[in-house]
Design a protein around this motif. Structure first.
Motif, PDB file in Angstrom:
ATOM      1  N   MET A 159       0.897  -1.030  -0.041  1.00 17.73           N
ATOM      2  CA  MET A 159       0.153   0.018  -0.161  1.00 17.73           C
ATOM      3  C   MET A 159       0.905   1.306  -0.065  1.00 17.73           C
ATOM      4  O   MET A 159       1.850   1.313   0.666  1.00 17.73           O
ATOM      5  CB  MET A 159      -0.761  -0.248   1.425  1.00 17.73           C
ATOM      6  CG  MET A 159      -1.911   1.195   1.258  1.00 17.73           C
ATOM      7  SD  MET A 159      -3.077   0.845   2.706  1.00 17.73           S
ATOM      8  CE  MET A 159      -4.004   2.076   2.474  1.00 17.73           C
ATOM      9  N   THR A 160       0.544   2.460  -0.736  1.00 18.43           N
ATOM     10  CA  THR A 160       1.233   3.452  -0.782  1.00 18.43           C
ATOM     11  C   THR A 160       0.929   4.354   0.362  1.00 18.43           C
ATOM     12  O   THR A 160      -0.249   4.397   1.087  1.00 18.43           O
ATOM     13  CB  THR A 160       0.824   4.189  -2.073  1.00 18.43           C
ATOM     14  OG1 THR A 160      -0.516   4.699  -2.201  1.00 18.43           O
ATOM     15  CG2 THR A 160       1.316   3.471  -3.411  1.00 18.43           C
ATOM     16  N   GLU A 161       2.010   4.972   0.819  1.00 16.40           N
ATOM     17  CA  GLU A 161       2.016   5.898   1.940  1.00 16.40           C
ATOM     18  C   GLU A 161       1.417   7.384   1.337  1.00 16.40           C
ATOM     19  O   GLU A 161       1.903   7.736   0.304  1.00 16.40           O
ATOM     20  CB  GLU A 161       3.388   6.111   2.462  1.00 16.40           C
ATOM     21  CG  GLU A 161       3.832   4.950   3.160  1.00 16.40           C
ATOM     22  CD  GLU A 161       3.027   4.539   4.292  1.00 16.40           C
ATOM     23  OE1 GLU A 161       2.925   5.110   5.070  1.00 16.40           O
ATOM     24  OE2 GLU A 161       2.928   3.303   4.384  1.00 16.40           O
ATOM     25  N   PRO A 162       0.682   7.957   2.318  1.00 20.12           N
ATOM     26  CA  PRO A 162       0.412   9.404   1.846  1.00 20.12           C
ATOM     27  C   PRO A 162       1.396  10.378   1.947  1.00 20.12           C
ATOM     28  O   PRO A 162       2.377  10.254   2.670  1.00 20.12           O
ATOM     29  CB  PRO A 162      -0.884   9.612   2.779  1.00 20.12           C
ATOM     30  CG  PRO A 162      -0.582   8.902   3.983  1.00 20.12           C
ATOM     31  CD  PRO A 162       0.169   7.565   3.499  1.00 20.12           C
ATOM     32  N   ILE A 163       1.452  11.395   1.118  1.00 19.38           N
ATOM     33  CA  ILE A 163       2.405  12.424   1.092  1.00 19.38           C
ATOM     34  C   ILE A 163       2.147  13.271   2.564  1.00 19.38           C
ATOM     35  O   ILE A 163       0.918  13.956   2.618  1.00 19.38           O
ATOM     36  CB  ILE A 163       2.370  13.209  -0.272  1.00 19.38           C
ATOM     37  CG1 ILE A 163       2.479  12.280  -1.382  1.00 19.38           C
ATOM     38  CG2 ILE A 163       3.172  14.285  -0.069  1.00 19.38           C
ATOM     39  CD1 ILE A 163       2.128  13.087  -2.703  1.00 19.38           C
ATOM     40  N   PRO A 164       3.182  13.259   3.224  1.00 22.16           N
ATOM     41  CA  PRO A 164       2.997  14.332   4.094  1.00 22.16           C
ATOM     42  C   PRO A 164       2.756  15.532   3.990  1.00 22.16           C
ATOM     43  O   PRO A 164       3.244  16.239   2.952  1.00 22.16           O
ATOM     44  CB  PRO A 164       4.166  14.011   4.880  1.00 22.16           C
ATOM     45  CG  PRO A 164       5.524  13.607   4.049  1.00 22.16           C
ATOM     46  CD  PRO A 164       4.745  12.784   2.978  1.00 22.16           C
ATOM     47  N   PRO A 165       2.028  16.249   4.617  1.00 18.37           N
ATOM     48  CA  PRO A 165       1.849  17.930   4.536  1.00 18.37           C
ATOM     49  C   PRO A 165       3.167  18.532   4.441  1.00 18.37           C
ATOM     50  O   PRO A 165       3.948  18.299   5.254  1.00 18.37           O
ATOM     51  CB  PRO A 165       0.782  18.211   5.720  1.00 18.37           C
ATOM     52  CG  PRO A 165       1.085  17.323   6.683  1.00 18.37           C
ATOM     53  CD  PRO A 165       1.442  15.861   6.103  1.00 18.37           C
ATOM     54  N   ILE A 166       3.256  19.727   3.745  1.00 21.82           N
ATOM     55  CA  ILE A 166       4.209  20.738   3.768  1.00 21.82           C
ATOM     56  C   ILE A 166       3.868  21.898   4.480  1.00 21.82           C
ATOM     57  O   ILE A 166       2.799  22.468   3.944  1.00 21.82           O
ATOM     58  CB  ILE A 166       4.870  20.881   2.335  1.00 21.82           C
ATOM     59  CG1 ILE A 166       5.249  19.624   1.748  1.00 21.82           C
ATOM     60  CG2 ILE A 166       5.899  21.970   2.312  1.00 21.82           C
ATOM     61  CD1 ILE A 166       5.766  19.577  -0.001  1.00 21.82           C
ATOM     62  N   THR A 167       4.767  22.225   5.380  1.00 29.06           N
ATOM     63  CA  THR A 167       4.360  23.611   6.246  1.00 29.06           C
ATOM     64  C   THR A 167       5.393  24.540   6.087  1.00 29.06           C
ATOM     65  O   THR A 167       6.653  24.310   6.252  1.00 29.06           O
ATOM     66  CB  THR A 167       4.204  22.976   7.735  1.00 29.06           C
ATOM     67  OG1 THR A 167       3.306  21.863   7.788  1.00 29.06           O
ATOM     68  CG2 THR A 167       3.949  24.166   8.713  1.00 29.06           C
ATOM     69  N   LEU A 168       4.896  25.485   5.668  1.00 33.32           N
ATOM     70  CA  LEU A 168       5.795  26.687   5.404  1.00 33.32           C
ATOM     71  C   LEU A 168       6.290  27.244   6.941  1.00 33.32           C
ATOM     72  O   LEU A 168       5.408  27.134   7.869  1.00 33.32           O
ATOM     73  CB  LEU A 168       5.037  27.807   4.790  1.00 33.32           C
ATOM     74  CG  LEU A 168       4.717  27.642   3.378  1.00 33.32           C
ATOM     75  CD1 LEU A 168       3.823  28.723   2.564  1.00 33.32           C
ATOM     76  CD2 LEU A 168       5.822  26.970   2.353  1.00 33.32           C
TER      77      LEU A 168
END
Length: 109
Positions: free
Chosen positions: A1-10
């Protein structure tokens, strides 16, 4: 199963107006270089930067949320004199921000 892309925080904004001016200049440069320079590109860049600045002043640091805000609010912009639309603009803003953070926009690394 693919892993979700983690959020990118500025990082928290220290000077939203300066960030907005940077974004406006970079976005207009991208718009002018991508196809042909058009007068409407300045208006597009200004509007996208205004949305970005307001979101940052309200404390938004999540890149995904910033992109959604730009897509949503740019829907009211008249793109009839442009090759672009709200999704292209939001994606370009995302790419420019990722580049400024040193993140490879191609592969998410």
């Amino acid at each position: 199963m693919t892993e979700p892309i983690p959020p990118i925080t500025l990082p928290p904004s220290q000077n939203p107006e300066l960030e907005g001016e940077w974004l406006k200049q970079r976005l207009q440069g991208w718009l002018d270089a991508e196809f042909i320079p058009e007068a409407v590109n300045q208006s597009i860049a200004e509007r996208a930067a205004q949305i970005f600045v307001r979101q940052r002043m309200e404390g938004e640091n999540d890149l995904g949320s910033l992109v959604i805000a730009i897509v949503t609010e740019m829907q009211a912009f008249d793109f009839s004199k442009s090759f672009y639309g709200e999704f292209a603009i939001a994606n370009a803003v995302s790419d420019l921000l990722l580049e400024s953070l040193g993140i490879d926009k191609c592969c998410g690394q």
